[in-house]
Motif scaffolding. Structure first.
Motif: not given
Length: 471
Positions: A386-398
């Motif tokens: 699961f990938a997001c801009d910074a690799g934390m936050g949204s991707s961690a939750m996903g």
């Protein structure tokens, strides 16, 4: 439109800064722990082990940042040139060169990339290794010299000016006012610019001089967000109330602050609760002269306490508690006064959060769309990313949501999260927000790409589970 474009550029800049810092957070924490333990004011002072503190802050951390910045632009080759160029600003100044590393690392990667694009096609067969080694070496040496003579002194002057400004604000007792800018910036996803671009470099410099810095507590304090989530747990209604119970441990213990942003977007007046909680927490930290030796990342209460030095526990804990209480009081008041005015659905607010991150708006009421170029079976899949801009936050939750759904479905597949620029080559399925999918495809075209609109509660997770299970 112009403001939206500017905000988008600032957010991208913040994402790039976080991309240089985040992969190296473990090294920052290691340095912070060594500092907290072994310096004369530490838990177990040890003069011999404390000798690691200065070389790590002056050489190891800036070089890691410089290498990472160069690698983001042009893989390992860019990283090597970026780290070599960073050495020039390190040696040419007498302070920790984090800002210099953030400049020279990407610059080195960019220049060697452009040189390769120009010269490499002209190199005769058999001379590629000779060209690769000497071109990178010559450019690295040149940039290190320029950094030593020119860039280093300029960045050092800028650092000193920023440091003097922060010192003036602290001495004048105005530091709590920083929350007026920090808390709204967090909801607008500009926290990476503030935290990693300004507060962390200045905080590290203060640690080198004083052993700790209050700047590491300004943006990472989980108190303001906890107070807002508790207010929804007590006085919210519907989906927002029900979801707040699960959001509280994710935010407070997991350190993922993005989880409470949709609640503020749902009721923008709640930003007053975040500002009030943040300012009261900073005031408490100031009164007790509390600080940390390194930035806690993520902003979890566990990370805060793990980095707290001897004699600072009372100030740090009280700062979090008071920030929570003030934020809770203000948020509760706002919810009570506005409870009859209707409440926007938390899912719609989560959609707003994606828009605030600089992504395109989606049509209200439409279902999430999934993009899949090929259908694979569970036996063919070893890793889901699961990938997001910074690799934390949204991707961690996903990733956490997917991992839990896979576990319940009896699917034994590794699920991880990462920054979009660092998607591993062995990923079989890549899950991203719909407006990041094109970037993910360019990074790893051979993988199956799943595109979602709402990472908090996407039905496409169930579709992916069913696809793997049924196939």
């Amino acid at each position: 439109m112009a403001q939206t474009g500017l905000r988008s550029k600032i957010q991208r800049f913040g994402s790039y800064l976080s991309g240089m810092i985040m992969p190296n957070i473990a090294a920052f924490i290691a340095w912070g722990l060594i500092t907290a333990l072994f310096i004369p004011k530490g838990w177990i002072p040890n003069e011999e082990l404390a000798t690691m503190v200065d070389p790590m802050i002056k050489y190891l951390l800036p070089l890691l940042i410089g290498f990472t910045g160069g690698r983001m632009v042009y893989d390992f080759r860019g990283g090597v040139v970026g780290a070599t160029a960073t050495m020039g600003v390190i040696v040419g100044t007498g302070i920790p060169m984090f800002l210099g590393a953030m400049l020279m690392g990407p610059l080195g990667g960019f220049l060697i990339k452009k040189i390769d694009q120009w010269l490499l096609p002209k190199i005769r067969s058999g001379f590629e290794m000779l060209y690769n080694n000497f071109s990178a070496g010559i450019l690295g040496a040149f940039l290190a010299g320029v950094a030593f003579k020119v860039i280093g002194p300029v960045v050092e002057g800028l650092n000193e000016a920023l440091g003097a400004g922060v010192e003036f604000i602290v001495n004048a007792g105005l530091l709590p006012l920083a929350s007026v800018f920090i808390e709204p910036a967090k909801v607008l996803f500009l926290n990476n610019v503030i935290n990693h671009g300004i507060l962390s470099p200045l905080g590290v410099q203060q640690v080198a001089e004083e052993g700790s810095s209050i700047l590491f507590l300004l943006e990472t304090n989980p108190g303001p967000g906890l107070g807002i989530l508790l207010a929804f747990a007590f006085f919210g209604k519907g989906a927002s109330k029900a979801s707040s119970y699960g959001a509280i441990p994710i935010h407070f213990i997991g350190g993922i602050h993005e989880i409470y942003f949709p609640y503020i977007l749902m009721k923008p007046t709640l930003i007053l609760a975040a500002i009030g909680g943040g300012a009261s927490g900073v005031l408490t930290f100031s009164i007790f002269n509390a600080g940390l030796p390194a930035t806690p990342s993520p902003g979890s209460i566990i990370a805060l306490l793990a980095l707290t030095q001897k004699g600072n526990f009372v100030g740090v804990i009280l700062g979090v508690i008071i920030a929570t209480a003030v934020s809770f009081f203000i948020a509760s008041l706002i919810l009570k006064l506005s409870k009859d005015k209707g409440e926007e659905d938390i899912s719609a607010a989560a959609g707003k959060m994606e828009d605030m991150k600089g992504k395109k708006s989606s049509v209200s009421g439409t279902l999430n769309k999934t993009t899949t170029e090929q259908v694979v079976t569970a036996e063919q899949v070893d890793k889901v990313v699961f990938a997001c801009d910074a690799g934390m936050g949204s991707s961690a939750m996903g990733a956490s949501l997917l991992r839990d759904k896979f576990k319940k479905a009896g699917i034994d597949i590794d699920v991880t999260n990462t920054a979009i620029n660092q998607i591993p080559q062995d990923a079989d399925i890549v899950v991203t927000h719909k407006d990041l999918t094109d970037r993910a495809k360019q990074k790893l075209p051979g993988a199956q790409h799943v595109s979602v609109e709402n990472f908090l509660n996407s039905p496409k997770y169930e579709e992916l589970v069913n696809q793997l299970k049924n196939n």
